[in-house]
Scaffold this active site. Sequence first.
Site, mmCIF file in Angstrom:
data_model
loop_
_atom_site.group_PDB
_atom_site.id
_atom_site.type_symbol
_atom_site.label_atom_id
_atom_site.label_comp_id
_atom_site.label_asym_id
_atom_site.label_seq_id
_atom_site.Cartn_x
_atom_site.Cartn_y
_atom_site.Cartn_z
ATOM 1 N N HIS A 25 -9.794 10.920 3.844
ATOM 2 C CA HIS A 25 -9.776 10.081 2.656
ATOM 3 C C HIS A 25 -10.427 10.954 1.541
ATOM 4 O O HIS A 25 -11.350 11.473 1.948
ATOM 5 C CB HIS A 25 -10.646 8.953 2.993
ATOM 6 C CG HIS A 25 -10.291 7.744 1.754
ATOM 7 N ND1 HIS A 25 -10.885 7.998 0.644
ATOM 8 C CD2 HIS A 25 -9.538 6.625 2.021
ATOM 9 C CE1 HIS A 25 -10.552 6.936 -0.158
ATOM 10 N NE2 HIS A 25 -9.690 6.103 0.624
ATOM 11 N N GLU B 188 0.804 -1.439 0.176
ATOM 12 C CA GLU B 188 -0.020 0.040 -0.073
ATOM 13 C C GLU B 188 0.801 1.101 -0.054
ATOM 14 O O GLU B 188 2.033 1.039 0.158
ATOM 15 C CB GLU B 188 -0.901 0.025 1.299
ATOM 16 C CG GLU B 188 -1.983 -1.232 0.962
ATOM 17 C CD GLU B 188 -2.844 -1.083 2.416
ATOM 18 O OE1 GLU B 188 -2.533 -0.243 3.425
ATOM 19 O OE2 GLU B 188 -3.756 -1.748 2.422
ATOM 20 N N ARG C 255 -2.809 11.271 -1.077
ATOM 21 C CA ARG C 255 -3.951 11.387 -0.569
ATOM 22 C C ARG C 255 -4.365 12.806 0.024
ATOM 23 O O ARG C 255 -5.416 13.257 -0.289
ATOM 24 C CB ARG C 255 -4.307 10.371 0.561
ATOM 25 C CG ARG C 255 -5.414 10.511 1.208
ATOM 26 C CD ARG C 255 -5.702 9.377 2.303
ATOM 27 N NE ARG C 255 -5.856 8.058 2.021
ATOM 28 C CZ ARG C 255 -5.781 7.043 2.555
ATOM 29 N NH1 ARG C 255 -5.913 7.159 3.877
ATOM 30 N NH2 ARG C 255 -5.990 5.781 2.052
ATOM 31 N N HIS D 253 -11.255 10.143 8.506
ATOM 32 C CA HIS D 253 -10.951 8.974 8.410
ATOM 33 C C HIS D 253 -10.190 8.385 9.619
ATOM 34 O O HIS D 253 -10.732 7.159 9.892
ATOM 35 C CB HIS D 253 -10.096 8.633 7.162
ATOM 36 C CG HIS D 253 -9.744 7.092 6.629
ATOM 37 N ND1 HIS D 253 -10.942 6.423 6.507
ATOM 38 C CD2 HIS D 253 -8.776 6.459 6.456
ATOM 39 C CE1 HIS D 253 -10.593 5.250 6.188
ATOM 40 N NE2 HIS D 253 -9.139 5.134 6.207
ATOM 41 N N ARG E 157 -0.924 8.679 9.579
ATOM 42 C CA ARG E 157 -0.629 7.437 9.722
ATOM 43 C C ARG E 157 -0.277 6.655 8.343
ATOM 44 O O ARG E 157 -0.665 6.996 7.300
ATOM 45 C CB ARG E 157 -2.018 6.820 10.013
ATOM 46 C CG ARG E 157 -2.022 5.183 10.203
ATOM 47 C CD ARG E 157 -3.412 4.952 10.558
ATOM 48 N NE ARG E 157 -4.416 5.246 9.467
ATOM 49 C CZ ARG E 157 -5.081 4.401 8.771
ATOM 50 N NH1 ARG E 157 -4.815 3.045 8.690
ATOM 51 N NH2 ARG E 157 -5.964 4.790 7.667
#
Length: 549
Positions: A244, A119, A297, A358, A393
Amino acid sequence: MKADHASVASVVIVGMGLAGLSAALKLADQRSVLLIAKRGTRDAATPWAQGGIVGVLGHDDSIEAHVRDTQQAGAGLVDEAAARFVSEHSADAIAWLIEQGVTLTPDAHGPLGLHLTREGGHGVRRIAHAADATGAAIHEALLARARAHPNITLREHCFAVDLITSRHVGAGAGSRIACHGVYALDVAARRVLALPADAVVLATGGLGRVYRYTSNPDTATGDGVAMAWRAGCRVANMEFIQFHPTCLYHPQDRSFLLTEALRGEGAVLRLPLPSADEPWGPRFMPAHDERAELAPRDIVARAIDFEMKKHGVDHVWLDATALGELALREHFPTIHARCLALGIDIARQPIPVVPAAHYSCGGAVSDLHGRSDLPGLYVVGEAAYTGLHGANRLASNSLLECIVLGQACARDILSRPADALPTVPAWDESRVEDADEQVVISHNWDELRLLMWNYVGIVRSKKRLERALRRIQLLQGEIHDYYASFRITPDLLELRNLADCAELIVRSALARPESRGLHFSLDFPGPLPATFPTVLAGRTAAPEARQAP
């Protein structure tokens, strides 16, 4: 509503997600454990986790590499000791899951016979998973184990109200404040239980419902952070809220995520401003970043937020029509089916999306044994701040943290002898009455979430934050008056906790004069040369009026 004492247990764990279940299963062979959930046993964030869990397993991987990736994602605020501790226990965590009966996606050629995926932010493949429903697979297996254990009691619809501390049990002047249990509302019986305990573990999850748009379940109202704060614990890094970029915007489902893999395969973002040349509206990401829809993101989320505010629109479009129906059905079956059930054929029309809160990287300060500032109180999972996540994170570190810190917490509890359970006072409802109407709660709930979205969202400014803080403090006054006058309800408890968390987020954001990680300020668009965690000292208020002195 009358006060009551429930059946006693040595350890009370608040929350039935992965962190709480991990702690309970580690404790139960030697201690009696009561697990409480404010709703049903499955109403936790863990089952919502689609991705996976980090495992440093492959020959091409190492603890050092994982720590380095975690630090890079955390933008200079990761505690190296926390990152190393969690990484060193990752292989054991995966092995433990398998022992508990969790079925992870296999690969005959992979380490431990597992398929590992990769990821964003990870340098190698190190994510173990159960297809695209890892959290659900883990939660079901551990929940079954907990139900079967004779020393674990599961209690649903039992809403933790506040911690029972030394102030409630009549500790002498000068005594160090400690935690002795929990007051909890039995929702069905409409009575408040006094739950004495030798140790209390807060594993309540996140606080995404403080925002108008969130990927979190309805239970994510920051209960653990707010309770710890009110009891006098410090909180840290509350300004770092991960958003998100693409959450479904639909009245029947505002918590459904549209994976970033859609954009990776060619889906594009458009403004809902159709024209003859562009019936679905123009693209906008190329104007924000040369990588367009493939930008990181946080950049994509800020771009969407900017365009929504600039044009006064409620959402943007995620256009995946160019991928074709066959590819969408084959590679994104869950998304295709869910959208189709809501009347959106993503092969032929764009999907309405908004960014959504998120994950919270901050929380109540706890160490690598889960210990908080309050003796007898442990905080684990998303409700805790250990320094692992820093300012942002790293993907799939959160499930790993739940297991590693949940078990570390259990080991610490087991390392000390169990004390006799204290005598705790009953909850006093003699001076309150039933509320005459609920509109005050629903109105304040809506105002708070919209206020946080508009003023304390993806892009912030000092003026917006100061305005938000003034209004939050007014709301807190109204909530306090309501709380002091009427019998408590789940809606009131959640609103109270959300308002406390909102204040903490704003105060933390005002204390950071820079842009770093998930915190972006228009007044301070660059990072400082040196930075430190934002730590707020805990509140040390007197006991609530309704709790016996």
